[in-house]
Design an enzyme around this catalytic site. Structure first.
Site, short mmCIF file in Angstrom:
data_model
loop_
_atom_site.label_atom_id
_atom_site.label_comp_id
_atom_site.label_asym_id
_atom_site.label_seq_id
_atom_site.Cartn_x
_atom_site.Cartn_y
_atom_site.Cartn_z
N HIS A 476 2.81 12.73 64.08
CA HIS A 476 3.48 12.61 65.36
C HIS A 476 3.33 13.91 66.15
O HIS A 476 2.92 14.95 65.61
CB HIS A 476 4.98 12.30 65.18
CG HIS A 476 5.72 13.37 64.47
ND1 HIS A 476 5.73 13.49 63.09
CD2 HIS A 476 6.48 14.40 64.93
CE1 HIS A 476 6.47 14.52 62.73
NE2 HIS A 476 6.93 15.10 63.84
N ASP A 478 5.72 16.38 68.63
CA ASP A 478 7.14 16.60 68.92
C ASP A 478 7.47 16.34 70.38
O ASP A 478 8.52 15.76 70.71
CB ASP A 478 7.52 18.05 68.56
CG ASP A 478 7.64 18.24 67.05
OD1 ASP A 478 7.66 17.21 66.33
OD2 ASP A 478 7.71 19.39 66.60
N HIS A 535 1.17 16.82 63.86
CA HIS A 535 1.41 17.20 62.46
C HIS A 535 2.15 16.09 61.73
O HIS A 535 2.58 15.11 62.33
CB HIS A 535 2.24 18.48 62.39
CG HIS A 535 3.58 18.36 63.04
ND1 HIS A 535 3.75 18.57 64.39
CD2 HIS A 535 4.81 17.99 62.55
CE1 HIS A 535 5.01 18.37 64.71
NE2 HIS A 535 5.68 18.01 63.60
N ARG A 545 13.34 19.08 48.92
CA ARG A 545 12.78 20.03 49.89
C ARG A 545 13.79 20.25 51.02
O ARG A 545 14.21 19.30 51.69
CB ARG A 545 11.48 19.46 50.45
CG ARG A 545 10.79 20.28 51.54
CD ARG A 545 9.65 19.44 52.10
NE ARG A 545 8.80 20.14 53.04
CZ ARG A 545 8.99 20.21 54.34
NH1 ARG A 545 10.06 19.63 54.88
NH2 ARG A 545 8.12 20.84 55.12
#
Length: 567
Positions: A476, A478, A535, A545
């Site tokens: 996608h 941002d 990214h 994470r």
């Protein structure tokens, strides 16, 4: 102004009290003079009545004596006449007939004289009785007058005593008024001194006007410290309650342990036998665990190899831009800005980047600050968390993943209970550091950058997705997903390959080539939010994470407040 009003009111009260005292004194003096005049008039009236009674008594006595004297004189006269008649009788030689007539006449005359004398004596006795009654009534009247005089004198003594007490009270009131006047004089002097000191202070403030900003900063710091102290007090109270509960639980467990010890003593022999058996089983299990660990290590190596092979097969070539093992003071690369991004960012002078790009830095945020952020996100997500693979916590809006939905965390728990003001202060410092570094690397004015939504903590795991929000691995841009974004930054809170496996950040370059950033505890990743930095995040294979996404906009209308504003 209030002091002048109070002083004016006090003067009016003093004047009224003085007039009241004077009025009471005048009434008391008039009453005293009235009582004295009444006493004098009563005394004069008593003396007049007493004199009149004396005169009446003297006149009665005088009349009685005069009548008594007259009666005695008449009795003497009658006796003389009787004697004369007897002498006449003896001297006259008469015949028996004449003698008898004369004796009868004389005896009749004597009888009449005696009867008159007896009547006179009776009249005298009645007069004496009447005189005695008059004396008795006069004596009783005198006694009653004496009693009234004594009562009046007693009343006068009491009135005089009351007047003296009232005079003392009035003198005391006058003394109190005098003390109040002295007190108000002192208050006036204090007010004058206070006005003088205020003028001096104003002059000093005028001279020290240059230090106003510093004083304001000190005040804000003091307020922050006070809030911290209050927060610490609340935390200590909660800690005390928690310790009290722990003590109660400990005492209960201690009793339970004692009971178990008593039972254990009874079953000591059985325990020894069971221990021997358990030791043998434990040795057998240790051998099995070693075999299982060896197999797991072999499977992990095969899984990593398979993941790398699949990744290279599906997504073409991926080069490592920033590995976890290395520490980068600064590493970056400039890329060509997309047209849409340039058209949008050109509306905001002072916020346009010199060049678009991506940068990695490992020494911006301290280890203590990262640990504080980690504690904050874990405590927040303890009240919820996604059932899928991605959990989100937004401190600015309170949005938090819970199950398959988003909820408002601040409706579940109070911000004062959830958030520690010291942690929020660290969060503000971290955000400010990243903002300054971002401005320095892209040649921006820091004040033109505004925090925008969404800015959030994230926890990614290998759980199967239950909603579209759990599918975090899709590529996608941002700026296209969130139109308010102009710059995106990330702060990683734990280490790739140690705390979790998978979850690399992949930039998609021209063609199918990719640049991988491996998360590292304390690592900051900065990049422009346009098409030039498309990214995605790889799926997490194991572990958890943790990261913070901090987004910035150049449009002040899209700015969001700091979480500290909730305090």
């Amino acid at each position: 102004m209030q002091l002048k009003h109070a002083e004016r009111k006090h003067k009016i009260d003093l004047t009224m009290m003085e007039d009241l005292c004077k009025y009471k004194m005048r009434i008391l003096e008039e009453r005293e003079s009235h009582l004295e005049n009444e006493m004098i008039s009563l005394q004069e009236e008593f003396n007049a009545k007493l004199q009149k009674q004396k005169e009446t008594q003297e006149e009665l006595v005088r009349n009685y004596n005069e009548k008594l004297r007259n009666l005695q004189e008449e009795q003497l006269t009658e006796m003389k006449r009787v004697a004369e008649l007897q002498s006449l009788k003896a001297s006259i030689g008469l015949s028996n007939a004449n003698k008898k007539n004369v004796e009868e006449v004389v005896s009749k005359e004597l009888t009449l004289r005696e009867i008159a004398i007896e009547e006179k004596q009776k009249e005298l006795l009645e007069f004496e009785e009447r005189l005695n009654r008059t004396k008795t009534s006069l004596d009783s009247k005198k006694a009653s007058i004496d009693t009234r005089i004594e009562e009046f004198e007693t009343k006068m003594a009491k009135e005089k005593l009351s007047l003296e007490q009232q005079k003392k009270y009035l003198k005391l009131s006058q003394n109190i008024l005098a003390e109040k006047e002295m007190y108000w004089e002192r208050e006036k002097q204090c007010e004058k001194d206070f006005v003088t000191s205020c003028k001096q202070e104003l002059e000093a403030r005028a001279e020290l006007q240059g230090t106003v900003e510093e004083v304001r900063r000190l005040k804000s710091r003091l307020e922050t410290e006070r809030n911290e102290i209050k927060k610490e007090e609340m935390r200590l109270k909660e800690e005390k309650w928690r310790l009290r509960n722990i003590e109660q639980e400990f005492s209960f467990q201690e009793k339970h342990v004692q009971k178990l010890l008593q039972e254990a003593e009874l079953k000591k022999d059985e325990g020894v036998r069971a221990l021997k058996k358990a030791q043998s089983i434990e040795r057998h299990l240790d051998e099995r665990v070693e075999n299982v660990e060896k197999r797991m290590m072999e499977l992990n190596r095969k899984e990593e190899l398979l993941t790398k092979v699949c990744t290279n097969a599906d997504d073409s070539f991926s080069r490592l831009f920033a590995g976890q093992e290395k520490n980068f003071e600064f590493k970056g690369v400039y890329v060509l800005c997309s047209k849409k991004y340039l058209q949008d960012i050109s509306k905001y002078p002072g916020c346009q980047p010199q060049k678009c790009g991506r940068f990695v830095m490992d020494n911006v945020i301290s280890n203590e600050e990262v640990n504080t952020m980690m504690a904050l996100v874990k405590r927040g997500l303890s009240y919820g968390g996604s059932h899928g693979g991605a959990s989100i916590l937004d401190l600015h809006t309170g949005a938090m993943s819970k199950g398959v939905h988003f909820v408002n965390l601040y409706k579940l728990v109070s911000p004062h209970r959830l958030l520690d003001i010291r942690e929020l202060e660290v969060y503000r410092i971290v955000r400010k550091k990243i903002q300054n570094v971002l401005a320095a690397k892209f040649g921006l004015v820091p004040e033109m950058l505004h925090l925008t939504k969404p800015t959030f903590f994230s926890r990614l795991t290998n759980k199967s997705p239950l909603s579209s929000n759990d599918e975090y691995w899709h590529p996608h841009v941002d700026k296209e997903t969130y139109p308010s974004f102009h710059y995106t930054t990330l702060l990683y809170l734990n280490d790739y390959g140690i705390d979790f496996r998978g979850g690399q950040f992949q930039f998609i370059d021209n063609g199918n080539s990719k640049s991988a950033v491996q998360p590292k505890k304390g690592r900051v990743l900065l990049f422009t939010s346009g098409q030039e930095n498309a990214h995605y995040v790889e799926k997490v294979i194991s572990g958890e994470r943790y990261a913070i996404t901090i987004s910035f906009t150049c449009d002040y209308r899209e700015a969001i407040p700091d979480p500290l504003s909730k305090f």
